[in-house]
Structures are given as C-alpha cells and as structure tokens.
Design an enzyme around this catalytic site. Structure first.
Site, PDB file in Angstrom:
ATOM      1  N   ASN A 170     -73.920 -20.162  -3.761  1.00 54.74           N
ATOM      2  CA  ASN A 170     -75.234 -21.185  -3.334  1.00 54.74           C
ATOM      3  C   ASN A 170     -76.351 -21.285  -4.743  1.00 54.74           C
ATOM      4  O   ASN A 170     -75.647 -21.242  -5.783  1.00 54.74           O
ATOM      5  CB  ASN A 170     -76.395 -19.512  -2.577  1.00 54.74           C
ATOM      6  CG  ASN A 170     -75.891 -18.923  -1.593  1.00 54.74           C
ATOM      7  OD1 ASN A 170     -75.833 -19.789  -0.782  1.00 54.74           O
ATOM      8  ND2 ASN A 170     -75.525 -17.938  -1.502  1.00 54.74           N
ATOM      9  N   ILE A 171     -76.751 -22.322  -4.236  1.00 58.25           N
ATOM     10  CA  ILE A 171     -77.913 -22.525  -5.782  1.00 58.25           C
ATOM     11  C   ILE A 171     -79.431 -21.774  -4.891  1.00 58.25           C
ATOM     12  O   ILE A 171     -79.291 -22.791  -3.506  1.00 58.25           O
ATOM     13  CB  ILE A 171     -77.721 -24.751  -4.979  1.00 58.25           C
ATOM     14  CG1 ILE A 171     -75.898 -25.200  -6.060  1.00 58.25           C
ATOM     15  CG2 ILE A 171     -78.759 -25.222  -6.539  1.00 58.25           C
ATOM     16  CD1 ILE A 171     -75.709 -26.297  -5.931  1.00 58.25           C
ATOM     17  N   VAL A 172     -79.719 -21.905  -5.500  1.00 60.41           N
ATOM     18  CA  VAL A 172     -80.748 -21.656  -5.677  1.00 60.41           C
ATOM     19  C   VAL A 172     -82.105 -22.738  -6.324  1.00 60.41           C
ATOM     20  O   VAL A 172     -81.721 -22.493  -7.786  1.00 60.41           O
ATOM     21  CB  VAL A 172     -81.376 -19.946  -5.789  1.00 60.41           C
ATOM     22  CG1 VAL A 172     -82.877 -20.413  -5.629  1.00 60.41           C
ATOM     23  CG2 VAL A 172     -80.924 -18.813  -5.381  1.00 60.41           C
ATOM     24  N   GLY A 225     -71.856 -16.083 -19.579  1.00 62.87           N
ATOM     25  CA  GLY A 225     -72.283 -17.069 -18.497  1.00 62.87           C
ATOM     26  C   GLY A 225     -73.311 -17.474 -18.309  1.00 62.87           C
ATOM     27  O   GLY A 225     -74.509 -16.513 -19.349  1.00 62.87           O
ATOM     28  N   ALA A 226     -73.783 -19.099 -18.239  1.00 61.32           N
ATOM     29  CA  ALA A 226     -75.551 -19.205 -18.117  1.00 61.32           C
ATOM     30  C   ALA A 226     -76.149 -17.891 -16.849  1.00 61.32           C
ATOM     31  O   ALA A 226     -77.636 -17.587 -17.880  1.00 61.32           O
ATOM     32  CB  ALA A 226     -75.920 -20.059 -17.905  1.00 61.32           C
ATOM     33  N   ASP A 227     -75.914 -17.374 -16.171  1.00 60.95           N
ATOM     34  CA  ASP A 227     -76.278 -16.866 -15.216  1.00 60.95           C
ATOM     35  C   ASP A 227     -77.022 -15.046 -15.993  1.00 60.95           C
ATOM     36  O   ASP A 227     -77.703 -14.977 -15.991  1.00 60.95           O
ATOM     37  CB  ASP A 227     -75.747 -16.064 -13.942  1.00 60.95           C
ATOM     38  CG  ASP A 227     -74.177 -15.385 -14.267  1.00 60.95           C
ATOM     39  OD1 ASP A 227     -73.484 -15.959 -15.162  1.00 60.95           O
ATOM     40  OD2 ASP A 227     -73.887 -14.589 -13.489  1.00 60.95           O
TER      41      ASP A 227
END
Length: 166
Positions: free
Chosen positions: A11-13, A107-109
């Site tokens: 998903n993209i939020v 990771g960026a997340d």
C-alpha cells in the site's frame, strides 16, 4: 501544505498536513505498473476531494521501499510542483544516529518509523511495524538506532502456512 507518501510493498499511505495538523490521509494499493500520469490523476483526485491542488503544496516527502516507483514519483512532483520531492534515505539528517554496520542498507520505512516514534515517545524504545514484512527496530535513550530484524509479514506467513500445512 506538506504532502507525505509512505510507499510500501502493498500500500501507499498519503497524507496532507497544514503545519503539524493532519488534514486528511488516504491508503491505496501500490501498483508498480502504474505510470507517472496514472499516479498524477489518482493523487490529483484525492487532493481535489479536500479542495486542494498540487500548486497548494509547499513540500513533498516520500518514504519508499519500492525503488522502481521512485523515478515516476520524482518526475510527477517535479512536473506539477516545480520542486524536487525529498526522498528519505539513510543519508538524510534526522537527529538519529544510525549505529548499524551498513546504514545505506537501512530502509526508508524503518528510518521514518524510528524518527517518528522517538519524536513522539522518546527512548529507549522498540518499534514493531506489521506490514507486508514485519520489522522490529530498537532505539536507545540517546536516539541511537541500534538495529533490528525483518521477518515475513503476518499475511505472507498465514499464506505460507495455509499452502504448506495440512
């Protein structure tokens, strides 16, 4: 106005902020096959739904774990906002000290999760993110990102169990 996107594997939020006030957020499927133009139409519609346009945006920040989408998103925002979006990476100064062997592999997340959690709660803390992958990260009381693990997410694990067990 600040537009933020968290581009995940499933998903993209997306959210819009006016200073620190959250105006609206959306969640939609990540589609690696969508073009820059298709994402433009989609995002334009979300913004129009709350009376905004791309021209109202002053900044765009993107946290992405889907590198194939980054060039299209970069071109999209440079074309409609006339400025370059900020992509989160291990090279961005966040106030956290990345005490891991290979910061460039982080990771960026995980960076965004750690910064947000530390900003909101202080440290020390352990952060769980239950997405396509499950990540667990540790941050010290001083704001040192100490590391963590990445495991298959709950959905992937359930799918593997149902296919591989009686």
């Amino acid at each position: 106005m600040l537009l933020v996107l968290d581009v995940g594997n499933s998903n993209i939020v997306m959210a819009v902020y006016n200073d620190r006030e959250l105006l609206k957020s959306w969640r939609f499927n990540t589609d690696r096959t969508k073009t820059e133009d298709e994402y433009k139409i989609l995002l334009e519609g979300f913004l129009a739904g709350i009376g905004l346009a791309f021209t109202d945006l002053k900044d765009v920040v993107i946290s992405s774990v889907v590198p194939p989408l980054n060039p299209a998103l970069d071109r999209l925002f440079q074309g409609v906002c006339e400025f370059k979006p900020l992509f989160i990476s291990s090279g961005i100064k966040t106030g956290l000290n990345l005490k891991v062997e290979n910061p460039k592999g982080l990771g960026a997340d995980r960076i965004v999760n750690a910064v947000a959690a530390f900003e909101r709660f202080g440290g020390p803390l352990i952060i769980f993110d239950l997405g396509t992958a499950t990540t667990v990260c540790a941050v010290s009381a001083r704001g040192d990102f100490l590391g963590g693990v990445i495991c298959p997410g709950i959905g992937i694990s359930v799918e593997a169990l149902s296919k591989s067990t009686a």
